[in-house]
Design a protein around this motif. Structure first.
Motif, PDB file in Angstrom:
ATOM      1  N   CYS A 268       0.846  -1.196   0.000  1.00 32.19           N
ATOM      2  CA  CYS A 268       0.000   0.000   0.000  1.00 32.19           C
ATOM      3  C   CYS A 268       0.883   1.247   0.000  1.00 32.19           C
ATOM      4  O   CYS A 268       2.017   1.222   0.481  1.00 32.19           O
ATOM      5  CB  CYS A 268      -0.927   0.015   1.214  1.00 32.19           C
ATOM      6  SG  CYS A 268      -1.957  -1.462   1.378  1.00 32.19           S
ATOM      7  N   LYS A 269       0.313   2.336  -0.505  1.00 34.28           N
ATOM      8  CA  LYS A 269       1.053   3.583  -0.607  1.00 34.28           C
ATOM      9  C   LYS A 269       0.127   4.740  -0.306  1.00 34.28           C
ATOM     10  O   LYS A 269      -0.968   4.838  -0.866  1.00 34.28           O
ATOM     11  CB  LYS A 269       1.650   3.723  -2.011  1.00 34.28           C
ATOM     12  CG  LYS A 269       2.461   4.995  -2.218  1.00 34.28           C
ATOM     13  CD  LYS A 269       3.022   5.038  -3.624  1.00 34.28           C
ATOM     14  CE  LYS A 269       3.822   6.316  -3.858  1.00 34.28           C
ATOM     15  NZ  LYS A 269       4.361   6.391  -5.237  1.00 34.28           N
TER      16      LYS A 269
ATOM     17  N   LEU B  30      -8.257   6.149  -5.316  1.00 30.63           N
ATOM     18  CA  LEU B  30      -7.480   4.920  -5.132  1.00 30.63           C
ATOM     19  C   LEU B  30      -7.143   4.332  -6.490  1.00 30.63           C
ATOM     20  O   LEU B  30      -7.996   4.267  -7.384  1.00 30.63           O
ATOM     21  CB  LEU B  30      -8.278   3.910  -4.300  1.00 30.63           C
ATOM     22  CG  LEU B  30      -7.676   2.506  -4.155  1.00 30.63           C
ATOM     23  CD1 LEU B  30      -6.382   2.562  -3.355  1.00 30.63           C
ATOM     24  CD2 LEU B  30      -8.667   1.561  -3.490  1.00 30.63           C
ATOM     25  N   LEU B  31      -5.905   3.894  -6.635  1.00 34.81           N
ATOM     26  CA  LEU B  31      -5.438   3.244  -7.854  1.00 34.81           C
ATOM     27  C   LEU B  31      -5.013   1.828  -7.498  1.00 34.81           C
ATOM     28  O   LEU B  31      -4.102   1.621  -6.685  1.00 34.81           O
ATOM     29  CB  LEU B  31      -4.269   4.020  -8.471  1.00 34.81           C
ATOM     30  CG  LEU B  31      -3.751   3.521  -9.811  1.00 34.81           C
ATOM     31  CD1 LEU B  31      -4.846   3.543 -10.864  1.00 34.81           C
ATOM     32  CD2 LEU B  31      -2.559   4.351 -10.273  1.00 34.81           C
TER      33      LEU B  31
ATOM     34  N   SER C 121      -3.691  -1.906  -8.742  1.00 30.44           N
ATOM     35  CA  SER C 121      -2.956  -2.600  -9.789  1.00 30.44           C
ATOM     36  C   SER C 121      -2.915  -4.086  -9.450  1.00 30.44           C
ATOM     37  O   SER C 121      -2.669  -4.469  -8.305  1.00 30.44           O
ATOM     38  CB  SER C 121      -1.537  -2.044  -9.916  1.00 30.44           C
ATOM     39  OG  SER C 121      -0.769  -2.809 -10.822  1.00 30.44           O
TER      40      SER C 121
ATOM     41  N   LYS D 213     -10.114  -6.886  -8.357  1.00 31.13           N
ATOM     42  CA  LYS D 213     -10.190  -5.424  -8.271  1.00 31.13           C
ATOM     43  C   LYS D 213     -11.636  -4.944  -8.328  1.00 31.13           C
ATOM     44  O   LYS D 213     -12.066  -4.120  -7.508  1.00 31.13           O
ATOM     45  CB  LYS D 213      -9.370  -4.799  -9.414  1.00 31.13           C
ATOM     46  CG  LYS D 213      -7.896  -5.160  -9.401  1.00 31.13           C
ATOM     47  CD  LYS D 213      -7.125  -4.436 -10.486  1.00 31.13           C
ATOM     48  CE  LYS D 213      -7.493  -4.909 -11.872  1.00 31.13           C
ATOM     49  NZ  LYS D 213      -7.105  -6.319 -12.114  1.00 31.13           N
TER      50      LYS D 213
ATOM     51  N   LEU E 214       2.400   0.039 -11.677  1.00 23.61           N
ATOM     52  CA  LEU E 214       2.144   1.469 -11.522  1.00 23.61           C
ATOM     53  C   LEU E 214       3.235   2.324 -12.147  1.00 23.61           C
ATOM     54  O   LEU E 214       2.990   3.471 -12.524  1.00 23.61           O
ATOM     55  CB  LEU E 214       2.001   1.804 -10.033  1.00 23.61           C
ATOM     56  CG  LEU E 214       0.857   1.107  -9.297  1.00 23.61           C
ATOM     57  CD1 LEU E 214       0.852   1.493  -7.828  1.00 23.61           C
ATOM     58  CD2 LEU E 214      -0.479   1.446  -9.939  1.00 23.61           C
TER      59      LEU E 214
ATOM     60  N   LEU F 192      -0.733   9.205 -11.914  1.00 28.29           N
ATOM     61  CA  LEU F 192      -0.228   8.854 -10.583  1.00 28.29           C
ATOM     62  C   LEU F 192      -0.404  10.003  -9.598  1.00 28.29           C
ATOM     63  O   LEU F 192      -0.625   9.776  -8.408  1.00 28.29           O
ATOM     64  CB  LEU F 192       1.247   8.454 -10.676  1.00 28.29           C
ATOM     65  CG  LEU F 192       1.550   7.189 -11.502  1.00 28.29           C
ATOM     66  CD1 LEU F 192       3.044   6.944 -11.555  1.00 28.29           C
ATOM     67  CD2 LEU F 192       0.827   5.977 -10.918  1.00 28.29           C
TER      68      LEU F 192
ATOM     69  N   PHE G 258      -4.076  10.139  -8.133  1.00 37.01           N
ATOM     70  CA  PHE G 258      -4.435   9.089  -7.182  1.00 37.01           C
ATOM     71  C   PHE G 258      -3.395   9.055  -6.064  1.00 37.01           C
ATOM     72  O   PHE G 258      -2.306   8.502  -6.239  1.00 37.01           O
ATOM     73  CB  PHE G 258      -4.496   7.722  -7.876  1.00 37.01           C
ATOM     74  CG  PHE G 258      -5.574   7.599  -8.903  1.00 37.01           C
ATOM     75  CD1 PHE G 258      -6.815   7.097  -8.558  1.00 37.01           C
ATOM     76  CD2 PHE G 258      -5.357   7.977 -10.220  1.00 37.01           C
ATOM     77  CE1 PHE G 258      -7.819   6.978  -9.493  1.00 37.01           C
ATOM     78  CE2 PHE G 258      -6.356   7.866 -11.172  1.00 37.01           C
ATOM     79  CZ  PHE G 258      -7.591   7.362 -10.799  1.00 37.01           C
TER      80      PHE G 258
ATOM     81  N   HIS H 238      -2.423   4.187  -3.450  1.00 36.72           N
ATOM     82  CA  HIS H 238      -2.069   3.115  -4.381  1.00 36.72           C
ATOM     83  C   HIS H 238      -2.045   1.792  -3.621  1.00 36.72           C
ATOM     84  O   HIS H 238      -1.684   1.746  -2.431  1.00 36.72           O
ATOM     85  CB  HIS H 238      -0.694   3.356  -5.013  1.00 36.72           C
ATOM     86  CG  HIS H 238      -0.599   4.615  -5.810  1.00 36.72           C
ATOM     87  ND1 HIS H 238       0.603   5.130  -6.258  1.00 36.72           N
ATOM     88  CD2 HIS H 238      -1.553   5.467  -6.260  1.00 36.72           C
ATOM     89  CE1 HIS H 238       0.389   6.252  -6.932  1.00 36.72           C
ATOM     90  NE2 HIS H 238      -0.917   6.473  -6.946  1.00 36.72           N
ATOM     91  N   THR H 239      -2.415   0.737  -4.306  1.00 38.36           N
ATOM     92  CA  THR H 239      -2.296  -0.603  -3.747  1.00 38.36           C
ATOM     93  C   THR H 239      -2.073  -1.584  -4.881  1.00 38.36           C
ATOM     94  O   THR H 239      -2.596  -1.405  -5.992  1.00 38.36           O
ATOM     95  CB  THR H 239      -3.542  -0.996  -2.933  1.00 38.36           C
ATOM     96  OG1 THR H 239      -3.369  -2.303  -2.405  1.00 38.36           O
ATOM     97  CG2 THR H 239      -4.797  -0.970  -3.787  1.00 38.36           C
ATOM     98  N   VAL H 240      -1.302  -2.609  -4.601  1.00 36.32           N
ATOM     99  CA  VAL H 240      -0.950  -3.627  -5.585  1.00 36.32           C
ATOM    100  C   VAL H 240      -1.479  -4.965  -5.088  1.00 36.32           C
ATOM    101  O   VAL H 240      -1.108  -5.417  -3.999  1.00 36.32           O
ATOM    102  CB  VAL H 240       0.574  -3.693  -5.808  1.00 36.32           C
ATOM    103  CG1 VAL H 240       0.909  -4.770  -6.833  1.00 36.32           C
ATOM    104  CG2 VAL H 240       1.111  -2.343  -6.263  1.00 36.32           C
TER     105      VAL H 240
END
Length: 536
Positions: A310-311, A351-352, A354, A361, A454, A462, A465, A468-470
């Motif tokens: 997470c970011k 929120l983005l 990936s 998702k 991302l 970028l 948003f 961010h989460t992957v």
């Protein structure tokens, strides 16, 4: 016989109040200690010794805030008073802001390793540190509005299904073709003939939709026809359409539409009547276009979650995905229902997400919409191909009418970096314009979804948003929990004729697969609706 439950309820209420009071007292002491440590003079030795203490204090406060949130929610379920509800709202808002402003400001290594060591040393479990949003933190007005929209959507779906079934069953509509056209069925129709057919179809559909009204008019006309006194055609029309008799209609006309004044009023002083724009019209248009997402069948608390990358504003750490989405998306969306419509602070971070295809998702986005009781608009690749400009226009109108709206954009990797092409394509320009216009609407929250890393996306996207989460490949434990969850759901629906011998074999067979592929594998193999052979 009714006295023991009342006594149990009394003690349960009393213990919950005592627990909530103790948590509040503990939190107040911890905040004083935290502020005292920040204002104290810092030296090298004091700072080095205070790093571990400050970190553990923040972890302990975070655990107590979660405990306060759950206890306040329990208190509202026992006694739904305004005081308990206010305590729940304050705890919810404070928990989300504390996670955003204090908890995530710790170094990355301390959040990943230090937090695990902390709750293991304090004999805590995953249930103590995980949470999900509850419907009690949403205002009743927002819930009733959302239920009204669901009813509107249901009626739109019924009308759409009726129109499709009607057009499939009725194909001729008594259209008289000439003989030479009947013999040449394989030839294409001309534009004039196609226009005539479409006009006849539309008139036929309008005649069926107005059938009940025509029947009512005929019944009232039959009543007027039975009278012996002849009346004027205008009076007959007023009698048919007026709610009462003719005299009542005339009085309403005199009192409501005509005012007797001695002097002519000043045109500049006449108040302008506000234009009545029905917001349901835009929502119906969105429903007919198929961009309003269906309601998720799985709640947010039922989804299988694991630790993901997470970011938050250039701060990267590993955290439980469900808890991260609840604190950053669900709680702000739920608390926004208590703000005034003109409040400029209302809004939620974008929120983005990936992840590989079938990583979940879209499922997470629908679960967030269900937990927040919010209108969810999903822009998929198929919907965008129907007409990008019209779809974006409808979504903008809907976002302006609704106080809260969640927009999920699939395949946002259209805006990926391309070093060969310096410019932008037509599709990229439409999407960039749409995102920039939606960013000015505070009530709209966007969840972007992409299958690319991302780093391959445009820097402009970028920056829009901040969250961010992957979504990574599920671990062995996650696939095991997912297999057990799918089997239990099939068992509840009576679709599991025979249990598998070893669930660990399913975990091995789905090694390296995503969550969606794992769920499809279990459902296709062990569901009675899809597999009617002998299962081993």
């Amino acid at each position: 016989m009714n006295s023991p439950p009342a006594t149990t309820q009394f003690y349960s209420t009393h213990l919950t109040k005592e627990k909530l009071l103790n948590v509040i007292i503990t939190l107040s002491k911890q905040f004083k200690k935290l502020n005292r440590g920040e204002n104290a003079p810092k030296t090298r030795m004091v700072t080095k010794l205070a790093v571990g203490t400050r970190r553990d204090l923040i972890f302990y406060m975070y655990i107590n805030l979660i405990n306060m949130y759950k206890t306040a929610d329990r208190m509202v379920s026992i006694e739904g008073s305004q005081t308990n509800l206010k305590c729940l709202l304050v705890a919810t808002k404070f928990l989300s802001s504390f996670f955003d402003t204090v908890f995530t400001k710790l170094p990355q290594q301390q959040i990943e390793d230090g937090f695990n060591e902390f709750f293991i040393s304090h004999n805590l479990t995953e249930c103590d540190v995980s949470l999900s949003a509850t419907w009690r933190i949403i205002s009743n007005a927002a819930i009733s509005h959302h239920e009204h929209l669901l009813e509107v959507k249901k009626s739109c779906q019924e009308q759409k299904a009726f129109r499709e079934s009607f057009l499939k069953t009725q194909t001729d509509f008594d259209i008289d073709f000439e003989d030479h056209e009947a013999d040449q069925e394989t030839q294409l129709l001309s534009i004039e003939d196609a226009v005539l057919i479409i006009q006849k179809l539309e008139r036929k559909y309008q005649a069926i939709s107005r059938r009940n009204y025509v029947r009512f008019v005929r019944e009232r006309a039959a009543e007027l026809h039975g009278q012996k006194v002849e009346i004027d055609a205008t009076q007959a029309a007023i009698r048919i359409q007026a709610p009462g008799d003719l005299e009542t209609a005339l009085e309403l006309l005199k009192t409501d539409f005509f005012l007797a004044t001695s002097e002519l009023p000043d045109p500049s002083k006449i108040p302008k009547l506000p234009t009545q724009n029905n917001p349901d019209t835009v929502y119906r248009d969105a429903c007919f276009r198929g961009i309003v997402s269906p309601i998720s069948q799985i709640e947010l608390s039922e989804l299988i979650s694991q630790r993901e990358l997470c970011k938050i504003e250039n701060r990267i750490f590993l955290f439980d995905l469900r808890t991260f989405l609840t604190l950053t998306i669900c709680i702000p969306l739920s608390l926004a229902t208590w703000h005034k419509p003109k409040d400029a602070k209302v809004g939620c971070r974008w929120l983005l997400m990936s992840g590989a295809p079938d990583s979940g998702k879209t499922t997470w986005a629908r679960a967030i919409a269900r937990a927040s009781h919010i209108t969810h608009v999903h822009i998929s690749k198929n919907v965008v191909n129907m007409g990008k400009r019209r779809i974006y226009t409808v979504i903008k109108k809907l976002a302006k009418n609704e106080r809260r709206i969640l927009i999920s954009v699939d395949r946002i990797d259209v805006l990926k970096k391309d070093p060969k092409n310096k410019g932008y394509t037509h599709r990229q320009m439409l999407l960039r314009t749409f995102l920039s216009d939606i960013s000015n609407i505070k009530s709209a929250t966007i969840i972007g979804m992409t299958k690319l890393p991302l780093e391959d996306l445009d820097s402009y996207i970028l920056d829009l948003f901040p969250l961010h989460t992957v979504l990574s490949i599920p671990t062995d434990a996650t696939r095991y929990e997912l297999a057990v969850d799918c089997l239990s759901r099939n068992l509840e629906l009576d679709r599991l004729p025979k249990f598998p011998k070893r669930i660990f074999d399913i975990e091995k067979q789905t090694n390296g697969a995503s969550k969606g592929k794992t769920a499809k594998f279990v459902t296709n193999r062990w569901s009675a609706a899809n597999n009617k052979t002998n299962l081993s």
